[in-house]
Scaffold this motif. Structure first.
Motif, mmCIF file in Angstrom:
data_model
loop_
_atom_site.group_PDB
_atom_site.id
_atom_site.type_symbol
_atom_site.label_atom_id
_atom_site.label_comp_id
_atom_site.label_asym_id
_atom_site.label_seq_id
_atom_site.Cartn_x
_atom_site.Cartn_y
_atom_site.Cartn_z
ATOM 1 N N LYS A 1 -1.154 -13.089 2.404
ATOM 2 C CA LYS A 1 0.141 -13.165 1.715
ATOM 3 C C LYS A 1 0.711 -11.760 1.560
ATOM 4 N N ALA A 2 2.029 -11.649 1.657
ATOM 5 C CA ALA A 2 2.698 -10.349 1.552
ATOM 6 C C ALA A 2 4.054 -10.520 0.883
ATOM 7 N N GLU A 3 4.576 -9.398 0.391
ATOM 8 C CA GLU A 3 5.917 -9.358 -0.195
ATOM 9 C C GLU A 3 6.641 -8.143 0.360
ATOM 10 N N ILE A 4 7.842 -8.360 0.871
ATOM 11 C CA ILE A 4 8.669 -7.244 1.325
ATOM 12 C C ILE A 4 9.601 -6.884 0.167
ATOM 13 N N VAL A 5 9.578 -5.616 -0.252
ATOM 14 C CA VAL A 5 10.429 -5.173 -1.351
ATOM 15 C C VAL A 5 11.818 -4.904 -0.778
ATOM 16 N N ILE A 6 12.747 -5.789 -1.100
ATOM 17 C CA ILE A 6 14.111 -5.708 -0.591
ATOM 18 C C ILE A 6 14.914 -4.675 -1.376
ATOM 19 N N GLU A 7 14.726 -4.671 -2.703
ATOM 20 C CA GLU A 7 15.514 -3.794 -3.560
ATOM 21 C C GLU A 7 14.660 -3.356 -4.735
ATOM 22 N N ARG A 8 14.754 -2.086 -5.092
ATOM 23 C CA ARG A 8 14.021 -1.529 -6.240
ATOM 24 C C ARG A 8 15.037 -0.849 -7.151
ATOM 25 N N ILE A 9 15.159 -1.356 -8.391
ATOM 26 C CA ILE A 9 16.176 -0.866 -9.323
ATOM 27 C C ILE A 9 15.486 -0.341 -10.589
ATOM 28 N N SER A 10 15.962 0.796 -11.079
ATOM 29 C CA SER A 10 15.525 1.338 -12.356
ATOM 30 C C SER A 10 16.294 0.615 -13.463
ATOM 31 N N PRO A 11 15.625 0.113 -14.501
ATOM 32 C CA PRO A 11 16.329 -0.624 -15.549
ATOM 33 C C PRO A 11 17.436 0.151 -16.250
ATOM 34 N N ILE A 12 17.318 1.465 -16.335
ATOM 35 C CA ILE A 12 18.348 2.263 -17.012
ATOM 36 C C ILE A 12 19.673 2.219 -16.255
ATOM 37 N N SER A 13 19.619 1.903 -14.955
ATOM 38 C CA SER A 13 20.855 1.841 -14.173
ATOM 39 C C SER A 13 21.754 0.694 -14.636
ATOM 40 N N THR B 1 9.160 -0.974 1.782
ATOM 41 C CA THR B 1 7.802 -1.173 1.285
ATOM 42 C C THR B 1 7.398 -2.637 1.414
ATOM 43 N N VAL B 2 6.129 -2.843 1.818
ATOM 44 C CA VAL B 2 5.551 -4.186 1.901
ATOM 45 C C VAL B 2 4.255 -4.170 1.095
ATOM 46 N N ARG B 3 4.112 -5.121 0.167
ATOM 47 C CA ARG B 3 2.889 -5.216 -0.637
ATOM 48 C C ARG B 3 1.991 -6.305 -0.071
ATOM 49 N N VAL B 4 0.750 -5.903 0.232
ATOM 50 C CA VAL B 4 -0.268 -6.837 0.714
ATOM 51 C C VAL B 4 -1.514 -6.582 -0.126
ATOM 52 N N ASP B 5 -1.951 -7.578 -0.872
ATOM 53 C CA ASP B 5 -3.139 -7.445 -1.730
ATOM 54 C C ASP B 5 -3.081 -6.202 -2.612
ATOM 55 N N ASP B 6 -2.005 -6.012 -3.325
ATOM 56 C CA ASP B 6 -1.801 -4.894 -4.260
ATOM 57 C C ASP B 6 -1.824 -3.522 -3.600
ATOM 58 N N LYS B 7 -1.720 -3.464 -2.290
ATOM 59 C CA LYS B 7 -1.586 -2.190 -1.571
ATOM 60 C C LYS B 7 -0.196 -2.163 -0.958
ATOM 61 N N GLU B 8 0.357 -0.960 -0.846
ATOM 62 C CA GLU B 8 1.699 -0.838 -0.295
ATOM 63 C C GLU B 8 1.665 -0.215 1.092
ATOM 64 N N TYR B 9 2.418 -0.813 1.998
ATOM 65 C CA TYR B 9 2.560 -0.342 3.370
ATOM 66 C C TYR B 9 4.049 -0.194 3.665
ATOM 67 N N THR B 10 4.373 0.368 4.811
ATOM 68 C CA THR B 10 5.783 0.521 5.170
ATOM 69 C C THR B 10 6.086 -0.203 6.475
ATOM 70 N N VAL B 11 7.328 -0.634 6.599
ATOM 71 C CA VAL B 11 7.805 -1.282 7.820
ATOM 72 C C VAL B 11 8.002 -0.186 8.864
ATOM 73 N N SER B 12 7.357 -0.343 10.017
ATOM 74 C CA SER B 12 7.478 0.674 11.066
ATOM 75 C C SER B 12 8.456 0.290 12.158
ATOM 76 N N GLU B 13 8.624 -1.016 12.376
ATOM 77 C CA GLU B 13 9.499 -1.449 13.469
ATOM 78 C C GLU B 13 9.953 -2.885 13.235
ATOM 79 N N ILE B 14 11.171 -3.177 13.652
ATOM 80 C CA ILE B 14 11.714 -4.532 13.609
ATOM 81 C C ILE B 14 12.142 -4.879 15.025
ATOM 82 N N SER B 15 11.715 -6.042 15.506
ATOM 83 C CA SER B 15 12.048 -6.415 16.877
ATOM 84 C C SER B 15 13.563 -6.506 17.062
ATOM 85 N N ALA B 16 14.006 -6.174 18.272
ATOM 86 C CA ALA B 16 15.444 -6.178 18.571
ATOM 87 C C ALA B 16 15.978 -7.597 18.735
#
Length: 160
Positions: A144-156, A89-104
């Motif tokens: 500006k954007a943020e790539i969500v590297i890790e998403r953890i539930s607090p109960i874990s 997931t990538v957040r841009v202006d409070d909207k979420e998008y997904t990574v479709s491709e990473i260059s080789a």
């Protein structure tokens, strides 16, 4: 003998009744305050438990997205590229998008990139970066954007 108890009651009985009455009202008033305190603590704990199951804590990588002709690309440092995968997931202006491709292969930051894009992404000239493409419609420009590297539930934290 009854005369003795009558004298004792006359001496201490009225004061004792007043003391018991005061004690009774103090217990009732304290109980009401204590029940409000207990109710507040229970509501607070219930909120923490609900947040623990439903909420999430995100670890993000701040960067910028460069949009040209409807295509959105994020340039990520070589060291950070191994943390990113397709579908993240990538957040841009409070909207979420997904990574479709990473260059080789990485490419060197040069004069063909916008100076503001280099600055907003936290890059320096001559640095090696990977291009990360996003799904979605974007207006041209640098955002500006943020790539969500890790998403953890607090109960874990408690259950693990």
């Amino acid at each position: 003998m009854t005369e003795f108890f009558q004298t004792l009651y006359n001496s201490f009985g009225a004061a004792a009744e007043s003391l018991y009455a005061d004690l009774f009202f103090w217990v009732i008033n304290t109980s009401i305050s204590a029940s409000f305190l207990v109710a507040a603590i229970v509501i607070l704990l219930a909120g923490v438990v609900v947040w623990g199951f439903i909420g999430h804590l995100d670890t993000t990588l701040p960067t910028a997205v460069v949009c040209e002709n409807g295509e959105a690309v994020i340039y990520v440092k070589e060291a950070d590229a191994e943390k990113i995968a397709v579908g993240m997931t990538v957040r841009v202006d409070d909207k979420e998008y997904t990574v479709s491709e990473i260059s080789a292969e990485p490419k060197r930051v040069d004069d063909t990139m916008s100076e503001y894009a280099i600055h907003a992404s936290g890059l320096t000239a001559g640095e090696w970066v990977y291009a990360v493409s996003l799904n979605g419609d974007f207006a041209d420009g640098v955002q500006k954007a943020e790539i969500v590297i890790e998403r953890i539930s607090p109960i874990s934290f408690i259950l693990n």
